[in-house]
Write a protein that holds these residues in place. Structure first.
Motif, mmCIF file in Angstrom:
data_model
loop_
_atom_site.group_PDB
_atom_site.id
_atom_site.type_symbol
_atom_site.label_atom_id
_atom_site.label_comp_id
_atom_site.label_asym_id
_atom_site.label_seq_id
_atom_site.Cartn_x
_atom_site.Cartn_y
_atom_site.Cartn_z
ATOM 1 N N ASN A 256 -11.197 21.405 -25.497
ATOM 2 C CA ASN A 256 -10.144 20.951 -24.588
ATOM 3 C C ASN A 256 -8.921 21.858 -24.681
ATOM 4 O O ASN A 256 -8.367 22.294 -23.668
ATOM 5 C CB ASN A 256 -9.781 19.502 -24.904
ATOM 6 C CG ASN A 256 -8.729 18.958 -23.974
ATOM 7 O OD1 ASN A 256 -8.750 19.187 -22.778
ATOM 8 N ND2 ASN A 256 -7.785 18.217 -24.531
ATOM 9 N N THR A 257 -8.484 22.150 -25.899
ATOM 10 C CA THR A 257 -7.305 22.993 -26.115
ATOM 11 C C THR A 257 -7.518 24.388 -25.544
ATOM 12 O O THR A 257 -6.674 24.911 -24.800
ATOM 13 C CB THR A 257 -6.972 23.068 -27.621
ATOM 14 O OG1 THR A 257 -6.640 21.759 -28.081
ATOM 15 C CG2 THR A 257 -5.827 24.014 -27.906
ATOM 16 N N ASP B 223 -9.782 25.446 -23.370
ATOM 17 C CA ASP B 223 -9.975 25.425 -21.915
ATOM 18 C C ASP B 223 -8.643 25.339 -21.173
ATOM 19 O O ASP B 223 -8.456 25.984 -20.133
ATOM 20 C CB ASP B 223 -10.891 24.271 -21.495
ATOM 21 C CG ASP B 223 -12.351 24.536 -21.819
ATOM 22 O OD1 ASP B 223 -12.695 25.686 -22.187
ATOM 23 O OD2 ASP B 223 -13.155 23.589 -21.706
ATOM 24 N N ARG B 224 -7.702 24.577 -21.703
ATOM 25 C CA ARG B 224 -6.375 24.498 -21.070
ATOM 26 C C ARG B 224 -5.637 25.830 -21.188
ATOM 27 O O ARG B 224 -4.937 26.242 -20.261
ATOM 28 C CB ARG B 224 -5.565 23.363 -21.680
ATOM 29 C CG ARG B 224 -6.080 21.996 -21.251
ATOM 30 C CD ARG B 224 -5.304 20.873 -21.927
ATOM 31 N NE ARG B 224 -5.840 19.592 -21.580
ATOM 32 C CZ ARG B 224 -5.372 18.807 -20.614
ATOM 33 N NH1 ARG B 224 -4.338 19.195 -19.902
ATOM 34 N NH2 ARG B 224 -5.935 17.648 -20.365
ATOM 35 N N THR C 146 -14.631 18.980 -29.946
ATOM 36 C CA THR C 146 -14.224 18.558 -28.606
ATOM 37 C C THR C 146 -12.752 18.864 -28.364
ATOM 38 O O THR C 146 -12.369 19.298 -27.270
ATOM 39 C CB THR C 146 -14.493 17.046 -28.410
ATOM 40 O OG1 THR C 146 -15.875 16.799 -28.663
ATOM 41 C CG2 THR C 146 -14.138 16.587 -27.021
ATOM 42 N N SER C 147 -11.929 18.664 -29.384
ATOM 43 C CA SER C 147 -10.505 18.967 -29.258
ATOM 44 C C SER C 147 -10.277 20.464 -29.087
ATOM 45 O O SER C 147 -9.413 20.881 -28.312
ATOM 46 C CB SER C 147 -9.731 18.465 -30.473
ATOM 47 O OG SER C 147 -9.790 17.070 -30.555
#
Length: 169
Positions: free
Chosen positions: A92-93, A95-96, A88-89
């Motif tokens: 998130n990373t 995708d940013r 998940t991290s």
């Protein structure tokens, strides 16, 4: 010889003293408190350096990892494995970084369910500039010389090995 810190000016030493009075001597409590505080200090310092590039240290690490790969791309699962973070991290990373134009994503042709993340030319430029700035401030460890940095690494190695970060060969 350095002057010992006064307990009134060293909150960790004060906490250690209070801990001893209440529960007895537990050196690991003072050690973990120091490690956690050092982590906060270092993360704040390196994040301040990479912030102008639209990065956090976690995003910077992902960019560096992608620059180290032969093709400039890796499966998302491999990124998580190498950075030792939860999927998940990683999502998130990455995708940013995609939203910032520093990384692109595409389906992995070798894994129908997987996704590849690849660094863009702009991502390479930002990574190089951020790296220069981080190196100029010694990654926040300017209070230590090269030998002391090696000692810190060596002191933390058994903890990291026990956690499975790497193994003795």
């Amino acid at each position: 010889m350095p002057k010992p810190l006064s307990l009134s000016f060293d909150p960790i030493a004060r906490a250690d003293e209070l801990w001893k009075q209440r529960w007895g001597s537990v050196p690991p409590m003072a050690a973990i408190t120091s490690i956690m505080r050092a982590h906060q200090i270092l993360l704040a310092e390196v994040d301040a350096v990479v912030r102008p590039y639209g990065l956090t240290f976690a995003r910077y690490e992902a960019l560096v990892l992608l620059t180290f790969s032969k093709q400039g791309e890796l499966p998302m699962s491999k990124i998580g494995e190498r950075l030792m973070v939860h999927p998940t991290s990683v999502t998130n990373t990455i995708d940013r970084l995609v939203r910032s134009g520093l990384v692109a994503k595409r389906p992995n042709p070798n894994d129908g369910r997987g996704t590849l993340a690849s660094i863009t030319d702009r991502g390479r430029e930002v990574c190089e500039a951020a790296t220069r700035d981080l190196m100029a401030m010694d990654f926040g460890l300017g209070a230590y010389d090269a030998e002391e940095c090696g000692e810190i690494f060596a002191l933390l190695r058994p903890l990291r090995m026990a956690a499975g970060d790497f193994r003795e060969d």
